[in-house]
Design a protein around this motif. Structure first.
Motif, PDB file in Angstrom:
ATOM      1  N   LEU A 182      36.154   8.562  19.899  1.00  0.00           N
ATOM      2  CA  LEU A 182      37.605   8.467  19.795  1.00  0.00           C
ATOM      3  C   LEU A 182      38.074   7.014  19.870  1.00  0.00           C
ATOM      4  CD1 LEU A 182      40.385  10.055  19.815  1.00  0.00           C
ATOM      5  CD2 LEU A 182      40.271   9.858  22.317  1.00  0.00           C
ATOM      6  N   LEU A 183      37.306   6.177  20.592  1.00  0.00           N
ATOM      7  CA  LEU A 183      37.749   4.823  20.903  1.00  0.00           C
ATOM      8  C   LEU A 183      37.140   3.751  20.017  1.00  0.00           C
ATOM      9  CD1 LEU A 183      37.304   5.053  24.788  1.00  0.00           C
ATOM     10  CD2 LEU A 183      39.224   5.871  23.402  1.00  0.00           C
ATOM     11  N   LEU A 184      36.247   4.117  19.121  1.00  0.00           N
ATOM     12  CA  LEU A 184      35.421   3.127  18.441  1.00  0.00           C
ATOM     13  C   LEU A 184      36.211   2.066  17.687  1.00  0.00           C
ATOM     14  CD1 LEU A 184      32.460   5.283  17.082  1.00  0.00           C
ATOM     15  CD2 LEU A 184      32.398   3.578  18.913  1.00  0.00           C
ATOM     16  N   LYS A 185      37.314   2.429  17.061  1.00  0.00           N
ATOM     17  CA  LYS A 185      38.080   1.469  16.272  1.00  0.00           C
ATOM     18  C   LYS A 185      39.085   0.678  17.103  1.00  0.00           C
ATOM     19  CE  LYS A 185      38.050   4.035  11.901  1.00  0.00           C
ATOM     20  NZ  LYS A 185      38.908   4.649  10.854  1.00  0.00           N
ATOM     21  N   ILE A 207      22.889   2.708  19.763  1.00  0.00           N
ATOM     22  CA  ILE A 207      23.635   3.410  18.725  1.00  0.00           C
ATOM     23  C   ILE A 207      25.133   3.302  18.976  1.00  0.00           C
ATOM     24  CG2 ILE A 207      24.082   5.666  17.698  1.00  0.00           C
ATOM     25  CD1 ILE A 207      21.432   4.326  16.860  1.00  0.00           C
ATOM     26  N   GLU A 208      25.563   3.367  20.231  1.00  0.00           N
ATOM     27  CA  GLU A 208      26.993   3.228  20.528  1.00  0.00           C
ATOM     28  C   GLU A 208      27.497   1.838  20.141  1.00  0.00           C
ATOM     29  OE1 GLU A 208      29.116   5.728  21.546  1.00  0.00           O
ATOM     30  OE2 GLU A 208      27.302   6.812  20.977  1.00  0.00           O
ATOM     31  N   LYS A 209      26.692   0.810  20.398  1.00  0.00           N
ATOM     32  CA  LYS A 209      27.107  -0.543  19.990  1.00  0.00           C
ATOM     33  C   LYS A 209      27.103  -0.660  18.465  1.00  0.00           C
ATOM     34  CE  LYS A 209      26.425  -5.470  20.735  1.00  0.00           C
ATOM     35  NZ  LYS A 209      25.748  -6.520  21.525  1.00  0.00           N
ATOM     36  N   ALA A 210      26.112  -0.044  17.817  1.00  0.00           N
ATOM     37  CA  ALA A 210      26.062  -0.073  16.356  1.00  0.00           C
ATOM     38  C   ALA A 210      27.309   0.572  15.760  1.00  0.00           C
ATOM     39  CB  ALA A 210      24.807   0.648  15.864  1.00  0.00           C
ATOM     40  N   GLN A 232      22.241  -8.369  13.965  1.00  0.00           N
ATOM     41  CA  GLN A 232      23.062  -8.603  15.151  1.00  0.00           C
ATOM     42  C   GLN A 232      22.540  -7.806  16.343  1.00  0.00           C
ATOM     43  OE1 GLN A 232      25.671 -10.675  15.393  1.00  0.00           O
ATOM     44  NE2 GLN A 232      26.435 -10.119  17.407  1.00  0.00           N
ATOM     45  N   LEU A 233      22.037  -6.611  16.059  1.00  0.00           N
ATOM     46  CA  LEU A 233      21.531  -5.740  17.120  1.00  0.00           C
ATOM     47  C   LEU A 233      20.104  -6.091  17.544  1.00  0.00           C
ATOM     48  CD1 LEU A 233      22.904  -2.367  15.725  1.00  0.00           C
ATOM     49  CD2 LEU A 233      23.666  -3.507  17.821  1.00  0.00           C
ATOM     50  N   GLY A 234      19.452  -6.957  16.774  1.00  0.00           N
ATOM     51  CA  GLY A 234      18.105  -7.380  17.151  1.00  0.00           C
ATOM     52  C   GLY A 234      16.989  -6.785  16.330  1.00  0.00           C
ATOM     53  N   PHE A 235      17.317  -6.040  15.267  1.00  0.00           N
ATOM     54  CA  PHE A 235      16.281  -5.465  14.415  1.00  0.00           C
ATOM     55  C   PHE A 235      15.740  -6.534  13.473  1.00  0.00           C
ATOM     56  CE2 PHE A 235      18.642  -1.751  15.727  1.00  0.00           C
ATOM     57  CZ  PHE A 235      17.656  -0.775  15.878  1.00  0.00           C
ATOM     58  N   GLU A 236      14.424  -6.592  13.356  1.00  0.00           N
ATOM     59  CA  GLU A 236      13.799  -7.533  12.423  1.00  0.00           C
ATOM     60  C   GLU A 236      13.873  -6.996  11.005  1.00  0.00           C
ATOM     61  OE1 GLU A 236       9.548  -9.943  11.855  1.00  0.00           O
ATOM     62  OE2 GLU A 236       9.854  -8.538  13.534  1.00  0.00           O
ATOM     63  N   THR A 287      18.364   1.549  10.014  1.00  0.00           N
ATOM     64  CA  THR A 287      18.922   2.684   9.273  1.00  0.00           C
ATOM     65  C   THR A 287      18.204   3.978   9.639  1.00  0.00           C
ATOM     66  OG1 THR A 287      19.586   1.288   7.415  1.00  0.00           O
ATOM     67  CG2 THR A 287      19.290   3.634   6.963  1.00  0.00           C
ATOM     68  N   ARG A 288      16.900   3.924   9.762  1.00  0.00           N
ATOM     69  CA  ARG A 288      16.116   5.125  10.096  1.00  0.00           C
ATOM     70  C   ARG A 288      16.453   5.627  11.499  1.00  0.00           C
ATOM     71  NH1 ARG A 288      11.728   3.336   8.168  1.00  0.00           N
ATOM     72  NH2 ARG A 288      10.758   2.525  10.052  1.00  0.00           N
ATOM     73  N   LEU A 289      16.558   4.700  12.469  1.00  0.00           N
ATOM     74  CA  LEU A 289      16.880   5.099  13.834  1.00  0.00           C
ATOM     75  C   LEU A 289      18.306   5.654  13.914  1.00  0.00           C
ATOM     76  CD1 LEU A 289      16.178   5.163  16.881  1.00  0.00           C
ATOM     77  CD2 LEU A 289      17.145   2.866  17.039  1.00  0.00           C
ATOM     78  N   PHE A 290      19.247   4.988  13.254  1.00  0.00           N
ATOM     79  CA  PHE A 290      20.648   5.429  13.293  1.00  0.00           C
ATOM     80  C   PHE A 290      20.775   6.837  12.726  1.00  0.00           C
ATOM     81  CE2 PHE A 290      25.052   5.770  12.058  1.00  0.00           C
ATOM     82  CZ  PHE A 290      25.737   5.054  13.032  1.00  0.00           C
TER      83      PHE A 290
END
Length: 305
Positions: free
Chosen positions: A112-115, A256-259, A276-280, A286-289
């Motif tokens: 509800l708060l993401l934006k 995932i919440e930060k993403a 930005q999240l630290g993925f190389e 994308t697969r994890l999300f």
């Protein structure tokens, strides 16, 4: 030594919450306000619950028994207002007496708060953490103020949804939580926090790590274990026994919440979000999300427009 396994019921949505407790179906997919006197005639539920939701309860008439929040009891008997945060364990023993309970309870989903700025600010409210383990005391005037705010939230979501509905609901929620923050600091300003509890320290460390704005590497289980001066196996066993989730699952939830926040509040591309999240490798992000949300990052961003 491994901790004994427990059964946990995970509630991911407001609808899950309503179904599990036998409550009426929510009128809004992301939040609901519940009349607590309705709970007097519901069947008792003894299963420990992990809810990926926020709860704010304004109650009277709850007697006896014990509520457990994480690994410690929650002293709800004297105070009026209490809070539960996402990803944390809640349970009540069989002697809890709800025959005279009354009041209102707000349950809402983090999406509800993401934006909105509140999505970031809510992480700073200490009353949603394991450090808060007693209900807040309120004057009659303060109690009436919060009751009116909760009733206003319910009146708003019962209206037909339009382009302004979410903005109005979040604004009302921001006011409610700002008052709660004032009352919380008044009651606990001079008290020491429960800083020696491993679960509390892990939660604070995890929240602080993902609150940083700068690009940083993905945190590992070893990082948190080293920071807490325990072995990775012990940390995961402890978390699993108390919350139903191991260390990696806690990390993924916060990731995932930060993403989601980055996808909805910045113009970063999917690849830039991943870095930005630290993925190389962005394809791993994308697969994890998708495995956690059922949508690719691009589909999630598009669906929320």
């Amino acid at each position: 030594m491994k901790h004994p396994a427990k059964e946990f019921q995970v509630l991911n949505t407001v609808t899950d919450y309503a179904r599990f407790y036998g409550l009426p179906a929510p009128a809004h997919p992301l939040l609901t306000v519940i009349d607590l006197d309705y709970a007097r005639c519901l069947p008792r539920v003894a299963t420990p619950v992990v809810q990926q939701l926020y709860t704010v309860a304004l109650k009277r008439g709850l007697k006896g028994g014990t509520i457990y929040y994480g690994r410690q009891s929650y002293d709800f008997r004297e105070g009026v207002l209490f809070f539960l945060g996402p990803g944390q364990v809640f349970a009540a023993d069989e002697t809890l007496d709800v025959s005279q309970i009354e009041g209102l309870m707000l349950v809402f989903h983090p999406d509800l708060l993401l934006k909105h700025p509140l999505g970031k600010k809510i992480g700073s409210f200490g009353f949603f953490s394991y450090q808060a383990n007693e209900a807040l005391h309120l004057s009659a005037k303060e109690e009436d103020l919060l009751k009116n705010l909760l009733q206003g939230i319910r009146a708003e979501y019962e209206l037909p949804i339009d382009a302004f509905s979410q903005d109005v609901l979040v604004a009302q929620l921001d006011v409610l939580l700002s008052y709660a923050n004032r009352f919380y600091h008044r009651q606990f300003l001079t008290r020491r926090t429960a800083g020696h509890d491993l679960l509390t320290r892990f939660e604070a460390l995890l929240t602080g790590y993902f609150a940083r704005e700068a690009e940083q590497p993905l945190p590992s289980v070893q990082y948190f274990a080293d920071s807490l001066h325990v072995s990775p196996a012990y940390l995961s066993d402890m978390l699993r026994s108390l919350t139903g989730q191991n260390t990696q699952q806690h990390i993924h939830h916060h990731l995932i919440e930060k993403a989601k926040r980055l996808l909805l509040t910045t113009s970063l591309s999917i690849n830039e979000t991943a870095f930005q999240l630290g993925f190389e490798y962005p394809q791993y992000f994308t697969r994890l999300f998708k495995s956690k949300t059922g949508q690719t990052p691009a589909a999630f961003r598009f669906s929320a427009q």
